[in-house]
Design an enzyme around this catalytic site. Structure first.
Site, PDB file in Angstrom:
ATOM      1  N   SER A 243       0.671  -1.246  -0.053  1.00 52.83           N
ATOM      2  CA  SER A 243       0.123   0.175   0.068  1.00 52.83           C
ATOM      3  C   SER A 243       0.860   1.407   0.036  1.00 52.83           C
ATOM      4  CB  SER A 243      -0.884   0.065   1.139  1.00 52.83           C
ATOM      5  OG  SER A 243      -1.886   1.005   0.986  1.00 52.83           O
ATOM      6  N   ASP A 340      -8.968  -5.509  -5.709  1.00 54.08           N
ATOM      7  CA  ASP A 340      -8.478  -4.332  -4.982  1.00 54.08           C
ATOM      8  C   ASP A 340      -9.354  -3.313  -5.052  1.00 54.08           C
ATOM      9  OD1 ASP A 340      -7.195  -2.102  -3.583  1.00 54.08           O
ATOM     10  OD2 ASP A 340      -5.377  -3.292  -3.658  1.00 54.08           O
ATOM     11  N   HIS A 373      -7.163  -5.707  -1.374  1.00 52.85           N
ATOM     12  CA  HIS A 373      -6.080  -4.950  -0.696  1.00 52.85           C
ATOM     13  C   HIS A 373      -5.693  -5.492   0.622  1.00 52.85           C
ATOM     14  CE1 HIS A 373      -3.988  -1.083  -0.910  1.00 52.85           C
ATOM     15  NE2 HIS A 373      -3.933  -0.921   0.448  1.00 52.85           N
TER      16      HIS A 373
END
Length: 423
Positions: A243, A340, A373
């Site tokens: 991330s 995601d 994610h």
């Protein structure tokens, strides 16, 4: 009780629908991600809990009315939908998008990652057998500023120096800690002979970009000087993170020796030998897969970069990894999930395409079908497969380094691709 069973059925149906089609609107993106993340990556636990709750409710009168039967009718397809995500996870292979061939780095068929961790996620917080963790080592001290890291390594055996791995946590540049992310990977890499460094850095809003990156550059400088104290090779360091940590991973790898990011230590070599960014942001300037550029979001404008996007495009370009693509970039292994909902998978695809156009080093892209994610935070079967792939890839790069060979796709990876292309 019938209405309790109805509520359970509605909830499991919604969770299953969200897992297969996460929402990306401004209002729903955060809850959609959170519940999808938990549902997909903890699917076995969710199924067990729901089956037990449904059976218990039915036993105590949950089916005594239309509401209960309706709830049961919703529960069955809902659980089937979640089971489908589990099945997709069990079939996970690391897919090379450019050729459609699976990067099967586990020829024995069974992950070497410990199976108990797949069923009891908190076990990943405990160091693996034989792995020693030295916590809160200070790598940068400047007045009241004290930045720390944790070191993951096996007990030393002999004088041979081992490869180093830098782990950068995510959290949108504003939250996160070395104790929370990268633990399954660092534990596994340590078992395989690597020395892992889980690194903290200053967070916004207290920190203003590029202070986050400068801190991590300080770590690389510290590593060059202190690596041997921990049994690591000061001349071989790879970097990984997810991330915001994926963004910072790419920045560390692509901005080696950039004076603007090394104030006061411009002469230190901050080159790394490989990068594995997970579900990162690589372009803050162009919208592309986003409704608007990532740099134009309140998070970046008000808390991280702290400059209006419209009048400061140059600042956001300098904070974007795509600005620093170059021929001598280190090898990259880019990992992203196809579902995601926080960072669209197209963000990774366009970065990989541009990097391949420029870099002379290998650029592998692994797109994990069905993954949300931050999927690797939990030690799921999918996480185990990806960790296996990362370890084998980086170990291959280290082997080439020791042999004095120019970085390339490791031999076992190349042979796997050739075998599958022939088949």
């Amino acid at each position: 009780m019938p209405y309790v069973l109805l509520a359970l059925g509605l909830l499991i149906a919604l969770l299953a629908a969200n897992a297969h089609a996460p929402r990306r609107g401004a209002v729903l993106v955060a809850p959609s991600f959170f519940y999808g993340w938990l549902t997909i990556e903890l699917a076995p636990q969710v199924l067990v809990v729901w089956a037990a709750a449904t059976a218990l409710t039915a036993t105590f009168g949950g089916l005594d009315g239309w509401a209960g039967w309706t709830g049961l009718a919703l529960t069955i397809p809902g659980m089937a939908g979640i089971a489908a995500t589990l099945l997709a996870t069990r079939r996970t292979v690391v897919t090379l998008r450019e050729c459609g061939a699976p990067l099967d780095l586990d020829p024995e068929g069974a992950p070497r990652y410990p199976l108990p961790h797949l069923f009891v996620p908190p076990l990943c917080l405990i160091p693996r057998r034989g792995v020693h963790v030295e916590r809160n080592v200070v790598y940068r001290q400047d007045g009241r500023l004290r930045l720390k890291l944790d070191v993951y390594a096996r007990e030393r055996s002999g004088d041979e120096l081992r490869p180093g791995l830098m782990q950068i946590h995510g959290g949108g540049w504003v939250i996160g800690d070395k104790r929370e992310q990268g633990l399954p990977l660092l534990n596994h890499m340590a078992v395989q002979g690597w020395v892992g460094f889980n690194v903290n850095y200053r967070l916004s809003p207290r920190a203003t970009w590029p202070e986050h990156l400068i801190d991590l550059k300080h770590f690389v400088a510290w590593y060059k000087e202190h690596a041997e104290e921990y049994g690591a090779d000061p001349d071989f360091l790879c970097v990984t993170g997810g991330s915001a940590g994926g963004h910072l991973t790419a920045m560390v790898a692509l901005t080696a020796n950039e004076p603007g990011f090394q104030p006061g230590f411009e002469d230190v070599d901050t080159t790394v030998q490989g990068a594995v960014p997970f579900y990162g942001v690589y372009n803050l300037l162009e919208a592309g897969p986003w409704p608007r550029p990532m740099g134009a979001t309140p998070l970046l404008e008000r808390m991280v970069v702290k400059l209006p996007f419209a009048e400061n495009h140059d600042a956001y370009a300098k904070a974007s990894p795509v600005t620093y693509l170059r021929e001598d970039a280190p090898p990259f292994f880019v990992v992203h999930g196809s579902r995601d909902s926080l960072i669209p998978v197209a963000e990774a695809r366009r970065f990989v395409e541009r990097l391949r156009d420029v870099s002379a080093a290998p650029v592998i892209y692994a797109e994990m079908k069905g993954a949300q994610h931050a999927f690797d935070v939990f030690p799921s079967y999918r996480t185990a497969r990806v960790i296996e792939a990362v370890e084998r890839y980086l170990t291959g790069l280290h082997r080439q380094y020791r042999q004095g060979v120019h970085p390339a796709v490791p031999g076992e990876v190349r042979r796997s691709l050739q075998d599958r292309s022939v088949g």
